[in-house]
Design an enzyme around this catalytic site. Sequence first.
Site, mmCIF file in Angstrom:
data_model
loop_
_atom_site.group_PDB
_atom_site.id
_atom_site.type_symbol
_atom_site.label_atom_id
_atom_site.label_comp_id
_atom_site.label_asym_id
_atom_site.label_seq_id
_atom_site.Cartn_x
_atom_site.Cartn_y
_atom_site.Cartn_z
ATOM 1 N NE ARG A 1 -2.811 -0.617 8.425
ATOM 2 C CZ ARG A 1 -1.765 -1.527 8.956
ATOM 3 N NH1 ARG A 1 -1.188 -2.525 8.503
ATOM 4 N NH2 ARG A 1 -1.745 -1.173 10.393
ATOM 5 C CG ASP B 1 -0.309 -0.158 2.538
ATOM 6 O OD1 ASP B 1 1.055 0.071 2.542
ATOM 7 O OD2 ASP B 1 -1.002 -0.078 3.768
ATOM 8 C CD GLU C 1 2.237 5.197 6.113
ATOM 9 O OE1 GLU C 1 3.193 5.667 6.972
ATOM 10 O OE2 GLU C 1 1.543 5.696 5.487
ATOM 11 C CG HIS D 1 -4.186 -4.281 -2.080
ATOM 12 N ND1 HIS D 1 -3.102 -4.279 -2.837
ATOM 13 C CD2 HIS D 1 -3.997 -3.044 -1.334
ATOM 14 C CE1 HIS D 1 -2.188 -3.202 -2.456
ATOM 15 N NE2 HIS D 1 -3.057 -2.504 -1.680
#
Length: 886
Positions: free
Chosen positions: A305, A82, A84, A350
């Site tokens: 996430r 992701d 981050e 995702h």
Amino acid sequence: MKVVVVESPAKAKTINKYLGRDYEVLASFGHVRDLPAKDGSVDPEQDFLMLWELEDRGAKRVSEIAKAVKGADKLILATDPDREGEAISWHVLEALQAKRVLKGVPVERVTFNAITKDAVQTAMAQPRQIDQALVDAYLARRALDYLVGFNLSPVLWRKLPGARSAGRVQSVALRLVCDREAEIESFRPREYWSLVATLATARNAVFEARLVGADGKRIQRLDVGTADEAEAFRRDLELATFSVASVEAKPAKRHPQPPFTTSTLQQEASRKLGLAPAQTMRIAQRLYEGVEIGGETVGLITYMRTDGVDMAPEAIRDARQVIGTEFGADYVPPAPRSYSTKAKNAQEAHEAVRPTDLGRLPKAVARYLEPEQAKLYELIWTRTIASQMESAELERTTVDIHAMVGPRRLDLRATGQVVKFDGFLTLYQEGKDDEEDEESRRLPPMQAGDPLRRERIAATQHFTEPPPRYSEASLVKRMEELGIGRPSTYAAVLQVLRDREYVRIDKKRLVPEDKGRLVTGFLESFFRRYVEYDFTADLEEQLDRISNAEIDWRAVLRDFWRDFSAAIAGTKELRTAEVLEALNQLLGPHIFPAKADGANPRACPNCGGGQLSLKLGKFGAFIGCSNYPECKYTRQLSATGIEGDGEGSSAEGGQPGVRVLGEDPATGQPVTLRDGRFGPFVQLGEASTEKGAEKPKRSSLPKGLAPGDVTLETALKLLALPREVARHPESGEPILANLGRFGPYVQHGKTYANLGKDDDLLEIGANRAIDLIVAKEQGGGRPATDPGRALGTDPEGRTVTVKAGRYGPYVTDGDVNATLPKGADRDALTLDEALRLIAARREAGGGGKKKGAARGRTRSADGAAKPARKAAPKKAAAKKAASAGE
């Protein structure tokens, strides 16, 4: 040798087993760099130049990675898939390039959605370069949060004493909670009546029907508004003859919900398991990184996430196979189900959150997991399997009934629902926040024209109810609907609101504190644009466009900063009177609610002629009289608990929020409860104005002790601190209990141990105090040359280490120390064994402590925690607001 970098030791350990000897897997322990907590770390004058610095821990990790990379065949950055994760890889790469250790070493970026052998090996065969668009989106978000936190929070400190911080997403989430509370306060209940007839068929089958019409007109829920109207209908129904007008039975279907996204997982875990979003994410992280099952560490769920709701074809195939095996062929739909997300600004890069192996049934893995891990895994598994099951088949029946009273006709209706085939409902049904499910009831067989017998008629009074307060689950749902923030940040945002004491949890609902309402009122009055729901959602959409390489990230920052900096500059000349006027107008209904007798709620109860209004003082907001200084009546806001016109008031010359508890029997001095800048405290005597005079003794209130519960006896015990609890079994020196700025603790010499959340500072006994001190000393006597051996990280990200202590080897997560059993091999100890020892120690009452300088602890030469000498600067608080809370 190829060097692989991931975030956590647990993840590194799992992946290392999959890759073998040709790879060395190292952990960065999250971000290695951060923006320094000072002005200028993001410089708008230099086109938003961002100055990064290696943190202490980050510098150590980068050095370890740099050492491994020298002479390596390749560097593979394998952090999370992701923004981050992309940013962490980018930071590591930038730091290594600064050290000039990558000459001739190729660099690759790989991502995997699940930590399984197949997923990891497939990812290694499909490397790519760092996605600069994702990094740019991270940089823009980080810069925005920094600029808001470092510029808006100081305005709050200057103009609104007692306020803690503001944040780009945090403040909007707080406004949602405050707006809902204002709706509740302004709500006026409305009376209405329902009329229900209990009827029987010719075969004596009884059912209920509701009045829905009269004289050809439809009756809505609120149309019967008085007891007289209800009684008139009831009399007519008592005299009426009833018959079936029509019977309609319609087939219906209920379809399953899609598998979990980050947001829906947090919502359902809150509803069904009672977990806060932050807890859910910590547990899910551990399930994702891997758990040891049958001697092998395996990741149990995919990356947690995500906004996506679809699943890989092989996962769908496995789900259908499990459904057929466990429930039968009737529960397998003819074709696989596919889903698309409805969330605003969703990124579907995702898969949904699902088990990595759907054949791994919850009952088969439960014995390898901690109880909360097992519950969350079962929730994820059942939702995933249910999402591919056959729909439930229902039959909904509606019976219309005529009630004839002479020439007048009254209309009634009975409804029922029968489940013909339960489908996915046999396994799973999504929870609700605020509404009840349809009532499933079966109606007796009836046909048009059948006569019905009246059993009884009930007229029931009701009142409309205000909208419910947000739960954490429903607030997350609302934020997602509005497109505010990202689902991966919701847990952190909610935690910051609680840490800042802007909201509290009461009966699983979020209640805004007065401090939070003042902050929201201030921002709505002077920074309204930046707490508007649409503005925040639009900004989030721009960040998504940056991640798609559609717009330049610096252009977004320029547009934002142009107007935001002007708004900040506009508050420099803002006078206190303007702030008070705005807050009095906006929060008046909350601060001065209408009185039942119709009297003026702002009338001063002391002088009678003055008007009460909000005032700002050194320690925050309070209520004062307009006739000051002639009338010195004051009272505190209800958030402090020192409130009311009696015991919470100071009518003649007193200070705001001062309540006299009584006299100290020993000195005869008054003991008072007061509200200070850092919260309520008790004080013995009064401060003297003479130069050099000794300050009166004071004590803060321990966390969890409400100001309204403080008695004279409690205050005297607090003022008597520190108190001797016991004598050390070896040294014979006293062990003292005391309250520091950062909580209660016990002390022996230079050894300090924090009390656990269930410990009572004023009642803690000798055995417990000795236990805490001895446990703490076990971590303080090892030689400086023995750093211990890191075993990995726990579900909360804390490093678990085995060390040599004064009383033998022990394991620690930084909060709790647990001695190894006699005869245990320190060098053979595994992470899971260590976690079990720590969990057992914590459950048995081992004291936990808040750690880190940011929580107000420093370290002595031997590593023992002791109270910090001074508070962290406000800029550090702004940094925290700009990062953790957005």
